[in-house]
Design an enzyme around this catalytic site. Structure first.
Site: not given
Ligand SMILES: NC(=O)c1ccc[n+]([C@@H]2O[C@H](COP(=O)([O-])OP(=O)(O)OC[C@H]3O[C@@H](n4cnc5c(N)ncnc54)[C@H](O)[C@@H]3O)[C@@H](O)[C@H]2O)c1
Lengths: 250, 192
Positions: A35, A61, A152, A156
Site C-alpha cells: 500500500d 505506489d 470512477y 472500473k
Molecule cells: N467501499 C466500497 O463501497 C467499495 C465499493 C466498490 C468498490 N470498491 C473498491 O474496493 C477497493 C478498496 O476500497 P476500500 O473501500 O477498501 O477503500 P480504502 O480507501 O479503505 O482502501 C483503498 C486503499 O488503496 C490505497 N491506495 C490509494 N492510492 C494508492 C496508490 N497509488 N498505490 C497504492 N495504494 C493506494 C489506500 O492507501 C488505501 O489503503 C477500491 O479499488 C475501491 O474502488 C470499494
C-alpha cells in the site's frame, strides 16, 4: 490450497484490502500487504500474523513503475513466488461530467486503471513461468454506471474490459483473470460520504444492509482457487444491481 | 425531422448527425448518402449542434500486452481515455440547453474481449461504463446516451449501423442502451 502459495494484495491497508489479506492468509497464503500507506500496511500485516497467518508489508505506489517492480520482485524473492495478484488499491475522487476536471480524471485513471494494468503485466511474468496464477481485479458496481461517477465508473469498466481480454489471452498459460464488483461496502472510503446519501444507498439494497469487507474477501478467496472460472465479474452488492426493494427509492 | 432515402435504399434522417473522433474509424463506418455528415477530427464541436452527436473515439491499438511498456500504457491507454473525455465534455457542453443525443461507437470484438487486445478492450470497457454513467446523469436533461458496438464494417454492417443510429436519434425513450451491430458474430457470448 497449499501453504506455499503467495498473494500480493494492493491497497492492502484499506478496508477491503485488509480483509482480503486476512482471508487469504487464513487459507494458508503467504501474503504481501502492499500500500502507499506503509504504516497501515504494517499494522495489517501485524494483525494477520497475530491471527496466525504469514504476512509481509511493502510500500507500493501503483502509479510508480519502480515501486511496482519492487513489490513484484519482493513477493517473488521473499515470499517465494507470485500466485495471486489482487488489484485492490483505488480511490474515489470524482465529479459529474459537466464539472469534472480533466486532471482529476487522469489522476484517477492512473491509480485505478493504468497502474493496476502495469502491475498486472509484471505479475504475468512469474505466473507464466510457474504455469499458474490468479489475477483478481477489484472493480465496482459503479461499472454499471453511477450518478456523479464519470471517472470512477470508467476506471472500473476499464478493469472489466481488461479482465475479459486477458482471461482469453492468459487462460492457456494457466492464469485466470476475474473481477469482483462490490456494491456499497462499509469502509473508510464510503464513510466519507454524506449521511443523507448513505441513508438512501442503504435503503436501496435488497438485503437491507451495507456490505462488509469480509463479504468481498470471501469472493476473492473463492476466485483465488477457482481454476475454471475466468473472465467473470462477480457482483457483491446485496442484490442492488438487480433492482431496488421498494418503489420510489433510487 | 424529415426522412429521405439514401442511394442504398434505406431511409435516413435529414437531421444533422455530427460525427466526431477518429477520422479513419468514422469513414469506415459512414456511408456518403446516409444523411449523416462526418465532421472534423479536431476538438472542435460547432456551436450550432443539431442535437445528435456520434463520438467515434480513437481506440488504442491491439498489441502484445506482455511487451507493452509503462509509457505505452500511460500514453496510449491513458491518452485515449483523456481524449474521449475531452470529446464527451465538448459535446455535452454544446448540448447544454437542448435535448440531444450522444452516441458512442466502439468496435465489438475488443469490447467483448479479444486475445491480444487487452489495451483496446480496457479502453472499450471504460468507454462503455462512462456512457452508462452519462446516461444516468444526463437523463434529467433529456439527453440520451447510447453505445453502438460494430463488427468489421462490411456493407451490411454499415447499413445496419446507419439504421441503428437513426433509431437512436428519435425521441428520448431509448437511453443507456448498448446495441451490437455485428451480423451475429457476438452471439452466445456474455456481454460486459
Ligand atoms: N467501499 C466500497 O463501497 C467499495 C465499493 C466498490 C468498490 N470498491 C473498491 O474496493 C477497493 C478498496 O476500497 P476500500 O473501500 O477498501 O477503500 P480504502 O480507501 O479503505 O482502501 C483503498 C486503499 O488503496 C490505497 N491506495 C490509494 N492510492 C494508492 C496508490 N497509488 N498505490 C497504492 N495504494 C493506494 C489506500 O492507501 C488505501 O489503503 C477500491 O479499488 C475501491 O474502488 C470499494
Amino acid at each position: 490450497m497449499t501453504a506455499a502459495r503467495t498473494a500480493l494484495v494492493t491497497g492492502g491497508a484499506g478496508g477491503i484490502g485488509a480483509a482480503i489479506a486476512q482471508h487469504l492468509a487464513a487459507d494458508g497464503y503467504r501474503v504481501l500487504v502492499a500500500d502507499v500507506d506503509l504504516e497501515r500496511a504494517q499494522q495489517v500485516a501485524d494483525s494477520v500474523r497475530h491471527c496466525g497467518g504469514q504476512a509481509w508489508s511493502h510500500h507500493l505506489d501503483v502509479t510508480n513503475g519502480q515501486s511496482r517492480r519492487s513489490a513484484v520482485d519482493f513477493t517473488v524473492s521473499e515470499l517465494g513466488g507470485l500466485d495471486v495478484l489482487v488489484n485492490c488499491a483505488g480511490v474515489l475522487r470524482d465529479a459529474r461530467i459537466r464539472v469534472l476536471e480533466p486532471e482529476r480524471f487522469t489522476a484517477l485513471q492512473r491509480i485505478n486503471l493504468v497502474g493496476p494494468l502495469a502491475l498486472t503485466r509484471l505479475a504475468i511474468e512469474p505466473m507464466t513461468v510457474a504455469g499458474r496464477g490468479a489475477i483478481i481485479n477489484i472493480a465496482s458496481r459503479a461499472w454499471l454506471g453511477t450518478f456523479g461517477s464519470t471517472a470512477y465508473s470508467a476506471s472500473k469498466g476499464g478493469l472489466v474490459g481488461a479482465t475479459r481480454s486477458l482471461a482469453l489471452e492468459l487462460g492457456p498459460r494457466g492464469i485466470t483473470v476475474n473481477c469482483v464488483a462490490p456494491g456499497f461496502i462499509n469502509t473508510e472510503m464510503t464513510a466519507a460520504m454524506p449521511e443523507r446519501i448513505l441513508q438512501r444507498i442503504r435503503a436501496a439494497i435488497p438485503v437491507g444492509r451495507g456490505g462488509t469487507p469480509a463479504d468481498v474477501a470471501e469472493t476473492v478467496r473463492y476466485l483465488a482457487g477457482a481454476g475454471y472460472t475466468t473472465g467473470q465479474v462477480l457482483v457483491v452488492c446485496g442484490g442492488r444491481s438487480i433492482g431496488v426493494p421498494m418503489a420510489g427509492v433510487v | 425531422m424529415t426522412t429521405t432515402t439514401g442511394t442504398d435504399g434505406i431511409a435516413t434522417t435529414a437531421t444533422r448527425v455530427l460525427f466526431v473522433g477518429d477520422p479513419t474509424r468514422i469513414s469506415a463506418l459512414t456511408q456518403p448518402d446516409a444523411g449523416m455528415t462526418a465532421v472534423a477530427a479536431v476538438f472542435d464541436v460547432p456551436a450550432d449542434l443539431a442535437g445528435a452527436v456520434v463520438v467515434v473515439p480513437r481506440v488504442p491499438d491491439a498489441g502484445d500486452f506482455a511487451q507493452m511498456t509503462d509509457q505505452e500504457l500511460d500514453t496510449d491507454l491513458g491518452g485515449a481515455l483523456s481524449e474521449l473525455l475531452a470529446w464527451v465534455q465538448a459535446v455535452v457542453q454544446q448540448l447544454a440547453d437542448s435535448r440531444g443525443h450522444l452516441i458512442i461507437v466502439l468496435p465489438a470484438e475488443p469490447t467483448l474481449g479479444q486475445v491480444g487486445a487487452a489495451m483496446s478492450g480496457t479502453f472499450c470497457g471504460a468507454a462503455l461504463s462512462m456512457a452508462r454513467t452519462l446516461a444516468i446523469e444526463l437523463d434529467r436533461e433529456h439527453i440520451t446516451v447510447n453505445t453502438v458496438m460494430h463488427g468489421e464494417p462490411t456493407p451490411a454492417i454499415r447499413t445496419g449501423f446507419a439504421a441503428q443510429l437513426q433509431a437512436l436519434v428519435e425521441g428520448d425513450a431509448i437511453t443507456g442502451q448498448e446495441i451490437y451491430v455485428t451480423s451475429g458474430t457476438d452471439l452466445g457470448r456474455l456481454r460486459p
